[in-house]
Design a protein around this motif. Structure first.
Motif, short mmCIF file in Angstrom:
data_model
loop_
_atom_site.label_atom_id
_atom_site.label_comp_id
_atom_site.label_asym_id
_atom_site.label_seq_id
_atom_site.Cartn_x
_atom_site.Cartn_y
_atom_site.Cartn_z
N ALA A 28 0.42 0.69 -3.89
CA ALA A 28 -0.76 1.12 -4.62
C ALA A 28 -1.22 2.53 -4.29
O ALA A 28 -1.77 3.22 -5.14
CB ALA A 28 -1.91 0.14 -4.35
N LEU A 29 -0.97 2.99 -3.08
CA LEU A 29 -1.47 4.31 -2.67
C LEU A 29 -0.43 5.41 -2.78
O LEU A 29 -0.71 6.56 -2.44
CB LEU A 29 -2.00 4.24 -1.24
CG LEU A 29 -3.11 3.21 -1.01
CD1 LEU A 29 -3.52 3.21 0.45
CD2 LEU A 29 -4.30 3.48 -1.91
N MET A 30 0.76 5.09 -3.28
CA MET A 30 1.83 6.07 -3.31
C MET A 30 2.05 6.72 -4.67
O MET A 30 2.96 7.51 -4.84
CB MET A 30 3.14 5.41 -2.86
CG MET A 30 3.11 4.96 -1.42
SD MET A 30 2.58 6.21 -0.26
CE MET A 30 3.74 7.51 -0.56
N ILE A 31 1.20 6.44 -5.61
CA ILE A 31 1.43 6.96 -6.95
C ILE A 31 0.55 8.15 -7.29
O ILE A 31 1.04 9.22 -7.63
CB ILE A 31 1.26 5.84 -8.00
CG1 ILE A 31 2.29 4.74 -7.73
CG2 ILE A 31 1.39 6.38 -9.41
CD1 ILE A 31 2.08 3.48 -8.49
N GLY A 32 -0.75 8.01 -7.15
CA GLY A 32 -1.62 9.06 -7.66
C GLY A 32 -2.15 10.06 -6.67
O GLY A 32 -2.32 11.23 -6.98
N GLY A 33 -2.46 9.60 -5.48
CA GLY A 33 -3.11 10.48 -4.52
C GLY A 33 -4.61 10.60 -4.75
O GLY A 33 -5.26 11.46 -4.18
N ASP A 34 -5.15 9.73 -5.60
CA ASP A 34 -6.58 9.76 -5.90
C ASP A 34 -7.39 9.11 -4.78
O ASP A 34 -6.89 8.24 -4.07
CB ASP A 34 -6.88 8.99 -7.19
CG ASP A 34 -6.24 9.63 -8.41
OD1 ASP A 34 -6.03 10.85 -8.40
OD2 ASP A 34 -5.96 8.89 -9.36
N VAL A 56 10.17 0.31 0.59
CA VAL A 56 9.93 0.41 2.03
C VAL A 56 8.74 1.33 2.26
O VAL A 56 8.49 2.24 1.47
CB VAL A 56 11.18 0.96 2.76
CG1 VAL A 56 12.34 -0.01 2.62
CG2 VAL A 56 11.55 2.34 2.26
N PRO A 57 7.98 1.12 3.34
CA PRO A 57 6.90 2.06 3.63
C PRO A 57 7.45 3.48 3.73
O PRO A 57 8.56 3.70 4.22
CB PRO A 57 6.35 1.57 4.97
CG PRO A 57 6.68 0.10 4.99
CD PRO A 57 8.03 0.02 4.30
N ILE A 58 6.69 4.44 3.25
CA ILE A 58 7.13 5.83 3.20
C ILE A 58 7.67 6.33 4.53
O ILE A 58 8.63 7.09 4.56
CB ILE A 58 5.99 6.74 2.67
CG1 ILE A 58 6.47 8.17 2.42
CG2 ILE A 58 4.79 6.75 3.60
CD1 ILE A 58 7.24 8.35 1.17
N TRP A 59 7.12 5.87 5.64
CA TRP A 59 7.61 6.32 6.95
C TRP A 59 8.98 5.72 7.27
O TRP A 59 9.71 6.28 8.06
CB TRP A 59 6.61 6.05 8.06
CG TRP A 59 6.07 4.66 8.07
CD1 TRP A 59 6.61 3.57 8.69
CD2 TRP A 59 4.88 4.21 7.43
NE1 TRP A 59 5.83 2.46 8.47
CE2 TRP A 59 4.75 2.82 7.70
CE3 TRP A 59 3.89 4.83 6.66
CZ2 TRP A 59 3.69 2.06 7.22
CZ3 TRP A 59 2.83 4.06 6.19
CH2 TRP A 59 2.74 2.69 6.46
N GLU A 60 9.36 4.61 6.66
CA GLU A 60 10.71 4.06 6.82
C GLU A 60 11.71 4.85 5.98
O GLU A 60 12.87 5.00 6.36
CB GLU A 60 10.75 2.59 6.44
CG GLU A 60 10.00 1.68 7.38
CD GLU A 60 10.61 1.63 8.76
OE1 GLU A 60 11.84 1.72 8.89
OE2 GLU A 60 9.84 1.51 9.73
N LEU A 114 0.81 -1.22 0.00
CA LEU A 114 0.00 0.00 0.00
C LEU A 114 0.84 1.27 0.00
O LEU A 114 0.54 2.22 -0.73
CB LEU A 114 -0.93 0.01 1.22
CG LEU A 114 -1.98 -1.09 1.27
CD1 LEU A 114 -2.64 -1.12 2.64
CD2 LEU A 114 -3.01 -0.89 0.17
N PHE A 115 1.89 1.32 0.81
CA PHE A 115 2.59 2.58 1.10
C PHE A 115 4.08 2.59 0.76
O PHE A 115 4.79 3.48 1.19
CB PHE A 115 2.41 2.93 2.58
CG PHE A 115 0.98 3.11 2.98
CD1 PHE A 115 0.27 4.22 2.56
CD2 PHE A 115 0.34 2.17 3.76
CE1 PHE A 115 -1.06 4.39 2.92
CE2 PHE A 115 -0.99 2.33 4.14
CZ PHE A 115 -1.69 3.45 3.71
N ALA A 116 4.56 1.62 -0.01
CA ALA A 116 6.00 1.55 -0.29
C ALA A 116 6.46 2.60 -1.29
O ALA A 116 5.71 3.03 -2.18
CB ALA A 116 6.35 0.16 -0.83
#
Length: 129
Positions: free
Chosen positions: A82-88, A116-120, A65-67
């Motif tokens: 999946a959630l890190m590309i568009g922001g839709d 890696v997850p964005i927070w990492e 989801l957040f890599a």
């Protein structure tokens, strides 16, 4: 019950807390403009609130989801979740895809190399960001 205890027992709350800890105003990845980051972060939080439990039930992981790529962030979309590309806005979650306002993002566990997850990516001492 404190929020720290809640996140230990609720993986979705843990993901949301990680996103909450990232500033909506300062992009965690170089080359990801702050306005785009704000949209991605907001969409991720909304996803956790509305569809996170279903995604967890279907086996979606934090990386799926957040890599982001561990060195190049969102520039390497082949490693992005999946959630890190568009922001839709996300309209639905299925076993193998996330349905957004403008399309779908798929997961293929057999061949996909996740970042890696964005927070990492933004952790101090990692040499990133």
């Amino acid at each position: 019950m404190s929020s720290d205890v809640t996140t230990l027992h609720d993986p979705v709350a843990g993901l949301r807390a990680e996103l909450d800890n990232l500033s909506p105003h300062a992009s965690p990845c170089r080359y990801l403009v702050p306005a785009k980051w704000a949209a991605i972060r907001g969409s991720g939080i909304d996803f956790c609130d509305r569809l996170g439990a279903e995604a967890h039930r279907l086996g979606w992981t934090a990386a799926e989801l957040f890599a982001v790529h561990p060195e190049h962030g969102t520039l390497r979309i082949d490693c992005c979740g999946a959630l890190m590309i568009g922001g839709d806005e996300v309209h639905g979650v299925e076993a193998t895809r996330i349905v957004t306002a403008r399309g779908s993002a798929y997961r293929n566990k057999a061949r996909q190399v996740w970042g890696v997850p964005i927070w990492e990516f933004t952790k101090p001492g990692t040499g990133r960001a």
